[in-house]
Design a protein around this motif. Sequence first.
Motif, mmCIF file in Angstrom:
data_model
loop_
_atom_site.group_PDB
_atom_site.id
_atom_site.type_symbol
_atom_site.label_atom_id
_atom_site.label_comp_id
_atom_site.label_asym_id
_atom_site.label_seq_id
_atom_site.Cartn_x
_atom_site.Cartn_y
_atom_site.Cartn_z
ATOM 1 N N LYS A 55 24.616 31.526 25.800
ATOM 2 C CA LYS A 55 25.045 32.861 26.233
ATOM 3 C C LYS A 55 26.540 32.760 26.536
ATOM 4 C CE LYS A 55 24.175 36.174 29.987
ATOM 5 N NZ LYS A 55 25.394 36.085 30.768
ATOM 6 N N VAL A 56 27.314 33.703 26.016
ATOM 7 C CA VAL A 56 28.769 33.588 26.134
ATOM 8 C C VAL A 56 29.394 34.804 26.788
ATOM 9 C CG1 VAL A 56 30.919 33.427 24.796
ATOM 10 C CG2 VAL A 56 28.938 32.055 24.118
ATOM 11 N N THR A 57 30.329 34.576 27.689
ATOM 12 C CA THR A 57 31.177 35.655 28.227
ATOM 13 C C THR A 57 32.600 35.328 27.789
ATOM 14 O OG1 THR A 57 29.760 35.824 30.159
ATOM 15 C CG2 THR A 57 31.944 36.850 30.316
ATOM 16 N N LYS A 58 33.301 36.344 27.253
ATOM 17 C CA LYS A 58 34.655 36.087 26.756
ATOM 18 C C LYS A 58 35.708 36.643 27.711
ATOM 19 C CE LYS A 58 33.169 37.981 22.782
ATOM 20 N NZ LYS A 58 33.114 38.447 21.387
ATOM 21 N N ILE A 59 36.709 35.834 27.988
ATOM 22 C CA ILE A 59 37.868 36.355 28.735
ATOM 23 C C ILE A 59 39.061 36.292 27.788
ATOM 24 C CG2 ILE A 59 39.398 36.063 30.736
ATOM 25 C CD1 ILE A 59 37.102 34.865 32.282
ATOM 26 N N TYR A 60 39.458 37.468 27.274
ATOM 27 C CA TYR A 60 40.637 37.518 26.399
ATOM 28 C C TYR A 60 41.880 37.521 27.271
ATOM 29 C CZ TYR A 60 37.314 39.374 22.911
ATOM 30 O OH TYR A 60 36.262 39.575 22.077
ATOM 31 N N GLY A 74 45.128 34.326 36.816
ATOM 32 C CA GLY A 74 44.300 34.627 37.982
ATOM 33 C C GLY A 74 43.722 36.029 37.903
ATOM 34 N N VAL A 75 44.537 36.981 37.432
ATOM 35 C CA VAL A 75 44.099 38.380 37.335
ATOM 36 C C VAL A 75 42.885 38.479 36.411
ATOM 37 C CG1 VAL A 75 44.767 40.676 36.505
ATOM 38 C CG2 VAL A 75 46.423 39.268 37.767
ATOM 39 N N PHE A 76 42.992 37.837 35.233
ATOM 40 C CA PHE A 76 41.927 37.951 34.233
ATOM 41 C C PHE A 76 40.675 37.152 34.619
ATOM 42 C CE2 PHE A 76 45.836 39.198 32.307
ATOM 43 C CZ PHE A 76 45.484 40.275 31.512
ATOM 44 N N LEU A 77 40.884 36.042 35.288
ATOM 45 C CA LEU A 77 39.731 35.244 35.729
ATOM 46 C C LEU A 77 38.968 35.992 36.824
ATOM 47 C CD1 LEU A 77 41.387 31.686 35.801
ATOM 48 C CD2 LEU A 77 39.637 32.456 34.203
ATOM 49 N N ASN A 78 39.726 36.581 37.747
ATOM 50 C CA ASN A 78 39.067 37.294 38.847
ATOM 51 C C ASN A 78 38.280 38.511 38.378
ATOM 52 O OD1 ASN A 78 39.331 36.103 41.522
ATOM 53 N ND2 ASN A 78 41.526 36.120 41.062
ATOM 54 N N LYS A 79 38.774 39.150 37.296
ATOM 55 C CA LYS A 79 38.057 40.303 36.744
ATOM 56 C C LYS A 79 36.649 39.909 36.310
ATOM 57 C CE LYS A 79 41.182 43.735 34.871
ATOM 58 N NZ LYS A 79 41.762 44.249 33.626
ATOM 59 N N LYS A 80 36.491 38.641 35.914
ATOM 60 C CA LYS A 80 35.176 38.179 35.450
ATOM 61 C C LYS A 80 34.568 37.194 36.442
ATOM 62 C CE LYS A 80 35.378 40.053 31.226
ATOM 63 N NZ LYS A 80 34.478 40.542 30.245
ATOM 64 N N THR A 103 41.335 25.024 35.727
ATOM 65 C CA THR A 103 40.436 24.176 36.524
ATOM 66 C C THR A 103 40.779 24.285 38.010
ATOM 67 O OG1 THR A 103 40.240 22.613 34.704
ATOM 68 C CG2 THR A 103 39.647 21.786 36.879
ATOM 69 N N GLU A 104 42.076 24.123 38.283
ATOM 70 C CA GLU A 104 42.519 24.145 39.671
ATOM 71 C C GLU A 104 42.334 25.530 40.285
ATOM 72 O OE1 GLU A 104 46.157 21.871 40.394
ATOM 73 O OE2 GLU A 104 46.703 23.361 41.906
ATOM 74 N N TYR A 105 42.652 26.561 39.497
ATOM 75 C CA TYR A 105 42.545 27.915 40.039
ATOM 76 C C TYR A 105 41.085 28.299 40.315
ATOM 77 C CZ TYR A 105 43.169 32.813 40.954
ATOM 78 O OH TYR A 105 43.156 34.034 41.578
ATOM 79 N N ILE A 106 40.207 27.942 39.390
ATOM 80 C CA ILE A 106 38.790 28.303 39.579
ATOM 81 C C ILE A 106 38.234 27.588 40.811
ATOM 82 C CG2 ILE A 106 36.468 28.080 38.558
ATOM 83 C CD1 ILE A 106 37.880 28.525 35.787
ATOM 84 N N GLU A 107 38.629 26.329 41.007
ATOM 85 C CA GLU A 107 38.118 25.597 42.177
ATOM 86 C C GLU A 107 38.806 26.031 43.469
ATOM 87 O OE1 GLU A 107 38.177 21.289 42.004
ATOM 88 O OE2 GLU A 107 37.547 21.141 44.103
ATOM 89 N N GLU A 108 40.148 25.986 43.452
ATOM 90 C CA GLU A 108 40.857 26.224 44.714
ATOM 91 C C GLU A 108 41.170 27.692 44.978
ATOM 92 O OE1 GLU A 108 44.116 23.442 44.847
ATOM 93 O OE2 GLU A 108 42.735 21.792 44.418
ATOM 94 N N GLY A 109 41.486 28.420 43.910
ATOM 95 C CA GLY A 109 41.829 29.828 44.091
ATOM 96 C C GLY A 109 40.600 30.712 44.215
#
Lengths: 253, 306
Positions: A55-60, A74-80, A103-109
């Motif tokens: 199952k795939v979710t795409k972040i363009y 960060g903006v686009f990652l947070n949207k998803k 990697t760092e943003y998903i873990e720490e941010g």
Amino acid sequence: MIAQEQKPIEEILGYLEGKNNIVIVGCGGCATFYHTGDKKAVDGMADKLEKEGKKVTKIYMPFSMQVCETEKSGVFLNKKRKALEDCDAVLVMSCGDGVQVATEYIEEGMGLMKGVYPANNAIGLVGGGPTKFKETCLSCGMCELGKTAGICPLTSCGKGLMNGPCGGVRVDNKCEIDPEKDCAWVKIYERMEKLGELDKFLEMRAPHEWSKCKRPRLFEIEEPVNMMSAMIGAMPGFLTYTFSAKPKLGEKE
Amino acid sequence: MPGEVYSQLMKELVEGKYVFTGELEPEKAGDVKEPIEAARELVGLVTACNVTDNPQSFAYVNSLAAAYKIEKETGMECVYQLRCADRNRMALLSDVLGAGVLGIKNILALAGDHVSLGDTPDAKPVFDLDSTTLIYMIRKMVDEGKDLAGNDIHNPPKLHVGGAAAPGAAHLKAEVAKVKRKIKVGVEYLQTQVVYYPEILDKFFKELGKVDVPILVGIFPAKSFGAADFFDKYVAGVDVPPDYLKSLEATKEIKDKEKKKQEIDRINVEYFTSFLEYLKGTPAAGCHMMAVGYPRIIAPLKKVME
């Protein structure tokens, strides 16, 4: 730019083995130029993973939105966020820099502990284009171009010699390790000759100061760039580029 | 543990004898007189001596050349230290083959300090291999007669490969996992970085659990306050006890050279007696005494263990 190519799909599937819910993150920076992180590349990767039953979710990431800049990605990652929370793994379609920033943003941010995997291999800091590129700079921290007629021997010479050419130059002035590549030191000689600077060629250049490249290098700037004014400021140049007659590929003046 | 035994050091370790090793340091010089003299003093006191390879990234006499000379002139068995900082896998392979040719029987495979920390900071750091892959390569050479690329080695070398461990590492779990990885790829013995505190060693052995590889615990009796102070300040993962440092510092006031020596020896014997007594009760297979330039201290310290 950081040139890159996609990894073999078998390698990517190896990283994602046993992981069924995947978020794919594209990149609107260099990866867009090399078709390794643009919308088409993300869609292509999604198709391949879906065929494997994932199952795939795409972040363009739109053009000029690089993963390696936290402020943008960060903006686009947070949207998803929800998709990232639910996923088993994240596949980032950028250079290694983007993968690590994500990697760092998903873990720490974002406070999420997820396995983040690379889809691409970065293959050098390159210049040129639009279709042919050449690795030209090592980002070594101590630029030697002032001593070598504007050609970097650390990058362009297969051996990275500071005082070439070596004994392996082929008859057509190509490199001993690859007949497709020019000998950097013959090029340096020819440029110095034309510039009337052959006396410089005769001088021994000291060994390169590798102490200027203690990894990982960290640095700070005093004032962060203001994205909005930078973009507005770039508009006249962008318009000039868009509406000007561009030289054809390979055309000389 | 190896099937075949090639060196005295490995023989004693396999037999379960409590083993002592020393350390010799070639210098930036055109000869190896000093380590040879130190080795002579240690013959009969230690089973083997490590010969350091550009320690702390100070560029000195090649450790293979030094080890060969020391063995030849003194009969002291050497542990040839080989680090990845200055050589790529080809040079490392050549040096290991060279060691075999010269009759060296023990290698200590190390990553090495970063070149920027030493006296030639502009040098290009190599680190093509790391300590684990170097151990793997040497075992492959010795056991299978192959190099890393799978090419055959005619008449492969017969020698043992050891590795290092740092009980005082800031992140002990990661360090122990690394040590286990070295064991997995076939390291035959381990020598630890210098340890001063029993608690540190206890934690290390506990985290490591029972392993089938003999471990020699490193101690560093310092020949002067300066040597101990350098270790304390510049060697990662080693904290020299403040009391011990203080007593050594006090000897700087002693004018009479002979008396100063005696006092330094007294401090070392006093400090290390209790540590060595403690060591007897640990899983250590022996003690690696890194008394560089200080061979006279080995005999009195060894007495403690008798």
